[in-house]
Enzyme design. Sequence first.
Site, PDB file in Angstrom:
ATOM      1  N   TRP A  26       1.121   3.119   5.826  1.00 38.24           N
ATOM      2  CA  TRP A  26       1.950   2.871   6.860  1.00 38.24           C
ATOM      3  C   TRP A  26       2.155   1.485   7.006  1.00 38.24           C
ATOM      4  O   TRP A  26       3.014   1.017   7.628  1.00 38.24           O
ATOM      5  CB  TRP A  26       1.357   3.397   8.109  1.00 38.24           C
ATOM      6  CG  TRP A  26       0.121   3.118   8.772  1.00 38.24           C
ATOM      7  CD1 TRP A  26      -1.169   2.886   7.840  1.00 38.24           C
ATOM      8  CD2 TRP A  26      -0.057   2.565  10.040  1.00 38.24           C
ATOM      9  NE1 TRP A  26      -1.880   2.412   8.932  1.00 38.24           N
ATOM     10  CE2 TRP A  26      -1.616   2.105  10.165  1.00 38.24           C
ATOM     11  CE3 TRP A  26       0.738   2.555  11.093  1.00 38.24           C
ATOM     12  CZ2 TRP A  26      -1.950   1.852  11.300  1.00 38.24           C
ATOM     13  CZ3 TRP A  26      -0.035   2.139  12.538  1.00 38.24           C
ATOM     14  CH2 TRP A  26      -1.338   1.937  12.461  1.00 38.24           C
ATOM     15  N   ASP A  27       1.167   0.778   6.500  1.00 39.81           N
ATOM     16  CA  ASP A  27       1.396  -0.776   6.481  1.00 39.81           C
ATOM     17  C   ASP A  27       2.829  -1.345   6.328  1.00 39.81           C
ATOM     18  O   ASP A  27       3.216  -2.299   7.012  1.00 39.81           O
ATOM     19  CB  ASP A  27       0.658  -1.378   5.348  1.00 39.81           C
ATOM     20  CG  ASP A  27      -1.006  -1.020   5.425  1.00 39.81           C
ATOM     21  OD1 ASP A  27      -1.236   0.029   5.794  1.00 39.81           O
ATOM     22  OD2 ASP A  27      -1.809  -1.835   5.057  1.00 39.81           O
TER      23      ASP A  27
ATOM     24  N   GLU B  89      -9.539   5.020  12.121  1.00 36.40           N
ATOM     25  CA  GLU B  89     -10.042   5.597  10.894  1.00 36.40           C
ATOM     26  C   GLU B  89     -11.296   6.157  11.135  1.00 36.40           C
ATOM     27  O   GLU B  89     -12.036   6.472  10.428  1.00 36.40           O
ATOM     28  CB  GLU B  89      -9.743   5.542   9.641  1.00 36.40           C
ATOM     29  CG  GLU B  89      -8.233   5.232   9.206  1.00 36.40           C
ATOM     30  CD  GLU B  89      -7.874   4.822   7.701  1.00 36.40           C
ATOM     31  OE1 GLU B  89      -8.926   4.603   7.071  1.00 36.40           O
ATOM     32  OE2 GLU B  89      -6.839   5.071   7.360  1.00 36.40           O
TER      33      GLU B  89
ATOM     34  N   LYS C 201     -12.121   1.529  14.766  1.00 40.28           N
ATOM     35  CA  LYS C 201     -12.015   0.497  13.676  1.00 40.28           C
ATOM     36  C   LYS C 201     -11.024  -0.419  13.949  1.00 40.28           C
ATOM     37  O   LYS C 201     -10.937  -1.684  13.437  1.00 40.28           O
ATOM     38  CB  LYS C 201     -11.415   1.540  12.365  1.00 40.28           C
ATOM     39  CG  LYS C 201     -11.566   0.690  11.102  1.00 40.28           C
ATOM     40  CD  LYS C 201     -11.216   1.440   9.930  1.00 40.28           C
ATOM     41  CE  LYS C 201     -10.956   0.663   8.858  1.00 40.28           C
ATOM     42  NZ  LYS C 201     -10.282   1.726   7.457  1.00 40.28           N
ATOM     43  N   GLN C 202      -9.599   0.055  14.244  1.00 42.52           N
ATOM     44  CA  GLN C 202      -8.565  -0.882  14.482  1.00 42.52           C
ATOM     45  C   GLN C 202      -7.518  -0.180  15.887  1.00 42.52           C
ATOM     46  O   GLN C 202      -8.006   0.895  16.133  1.00 42.52           O
ATOM     47  CB  GLN C 202      -7.615  -0.723  12.936  1.00 42.52           C
ATOM     48  CG  GLN C 202      -7.204   0.586  13.031  1.00 42.52           C
ATOM     49  CD  GLN C 202      -6.951   0.794  11.616  1.00 42.52           C
ATOM     50  OE1 GLN C 202      -7.685   1.361  10.651  1.00 42.52           O
ATOM     51  NE2 GLN C 202      -5.721   0.366  11.193  1.00 42.52           N
TER      52      GLN C 202
END
Length: 789
Positions: free
Chosen positions: A361-362, A488, A592-593
């Site tokens: 998806w980046d 994640e 995580k993000q």
Amino acid sequence: MIRERAYPVDPWHIRETRLDLDLLAQSESVFALSNGHIGIRGNLEEGEPHGLPGTYLNSFYELRPLPYAEAGYGFPESGQTMINVTNAKLMRLLVDDEPLDVRYGDLRSHERVLDLRAGTLERTAEWVSPSGQAIRIRTVRLVSFTQRAVVAFLYEVEPLHASARLILQSELVANEQLPPMSKDPRVAAVLDHPLQAEEMLEQRTGGLLVHRTKASDLRMAAAMEHLVEAPGRHAVTTEGHPDWLRTTVACKLEPGQRLRVVKLAAYGWSSNRSLPAVRDQVGAALASARLDGWDGLVEAQREYLDQFWDHSDVKVEGDPEVQQAVRFGLFHTLQAGARAEQRPIGSKGLTGPGYDGHTFWDAETFVLPALTYTQPSAAADVLRWRHSTLDLARERAQTLGLQGAAFPWRTIRGQECSAYWPAGTAGFHIGADIADAVRRYVQATGDLDFEREIGLELLVETARLWRSLGHHDRHGRFHIDGVTGPDEYTAVVDDNVYTNLMAQQNMFAAADACQRHPEVARRLGVDEEESASWRDAAASVHIPYDRELGVHQQSEGFTRLQEWDFENTPPEAYPLLLNYPYFDLYRKQVIKQADLVMAMYVRGDAFTPEEKARNFAYYEARTVRDSSLSACIQAVLAAEVGHLELAHDYLGEAALMDLHDLHRNARDGVHVASLAGSWIALVAGLGGMRDFNGQLSFAPRLPSRINRLDFSLLWHGKRLRVDVTPEEVTYSLRNGGGAARLELVHHGKEIEVTQVKPVTVPIPEAPPIGAAPRQPAGRAPVRRVGAGG
Ligand code: BGC
């Protein structure tokens, strides 16, 4: 790790002034050149020493079995790994019988310069051989933006004090031996001898090698040719072997005399075309390169980049280090996508083998926003590639018992390549991310042909997926259960807010687009009932909220999970995924993000300013940024809720990700999402740009140390320039024809910009903000204020 300031601050160059052999692999990524079709790492011409040799062709991969200790239904059986193809960078030099090797003799000076405006990597060095012969070399290389199959090298060498016998061996080498990889799951599999020789052709000044992969059955050819200028007598010969081809130039030079060799190389590959066809293709590419010659290629490269910078440059005054890093980021973003031409953009572009060369998806979520507003045709091409993989995504949905299309979490050619379900297929949000990229592109360009031919089907098939993946409960609320959102460290959860809001937008966008193109919709089998069911599901999407804490829950039940013990997590335990079992990460509040924070950016229209401020503070304290995709998004939200200094810190982190090797894995390739993300951090963060519902809006505000931000966006073919100072903003329009006008929103107020009349408006005083949010112990970003630069 690359120490801070390894590369001196310079607005348009990345300069390395000494060769640190321990950092070779990192600098090979930083100095990688690519045009989205071919990528070459910044390896030294003589091949050794090296960190990681690398030459890549977009989508040229080999299959490998995915091993499972315990297989399960629907697990993908085979993975795809981008392979290191035939190396054309090799140019070895012998100086009076001694090979130029910087590990021996005396490297008196060394400099490499990546010139962001010229699109070249230049190396100059003075070396004294162990027997005392001093030489100077200068090499320049480029991967052509204008001729996508072409790579060119210039090699100049001269003896400094005494006459010298010089032998230059310029090669094409297939199946190079690669160093073994670590156990880090983010690294790639190494395949031994992935290329099988098919044909070799040698001519006096060059030749060609054709190879084929065993399992994926792809064919590639690489060809080279040399233009030699040497004073006096010299000899040029070429000899070949199935896996290598070597052109040798031999001459004797006096001090002050120079050998100059231009090496032109061309690459081509195909899954369908015959050997003669691929061979002829590279032959033609080489002929075309010859037509321009070295000077012509260099000139065309600069012209291409002049145009790119003219409408894409971002000026940041007050923080020169960030200025340099942002341009470096934009350059790599362009390199990743410029000539990908209906192929994917991998998370490392074509700069290294990390993540096996897969796209995630980046591409749609981080890279495409920057490309959509600066190089829209490249954005459209990525989506055309996704569209070309629809049959595979439909098949995957069917295997999973779902409707529509389930796009792979990671892939090269369209098949799911993730062997780990919770951070693989469960990341269903990829479908909505693709739909969002379609929405954004069509909105920014007004390209309705694209919407009709490509976009609509992507919107429809992803909407179908959501409708079948989710369900209405007995109160009519629509839930999407058992999915993984961007974070994640929290996997296979119910009602992830990011996923639900993106699915909502996806379903509304599909229904709206079907209304705009009823005939195509009918052809895709969409009837009134189906699009009504999307609207119905979208309107009743459930968004979990914790009333007691007054914050949204990243996913159902998230805020009642056990807290992570950050105080007792040592700095060396990050990234946590390498030091703790997923089991432990999944059941605790450790992120995580950016996930809910990501939702507040891309679906900012679904939250009030108060909710954003409270949510940001809550999630900031639990986000560890073990993914490089996080800092840029945290920058955007930090700016929106008024924490401008923090936004500046995160902008710095996103932009310097690779120049400072902040995640200590730049060796495997640059972090394209973070580099493109630095554009997002500036434009959407400090510039406050949003594009909800077709309305372009800005809310610029600058942190204390940045005294000017100047960027441009393409909107329906017009170039909108936004020039921000601490007190005011000037919006101006170019390229739209005399009558061009644009309505936009500035800090909540509508304004009109015309081509004849730029508009300057004041920045309203900032509303009061709460206390600075805290990060987990030890995880605060490096401060930009007081950081020097
Ligand atoms: C991140 C993903 C990302 C992938 C590739 C992972 O570490 O969690 O969001 O897509 O890296 O960059």
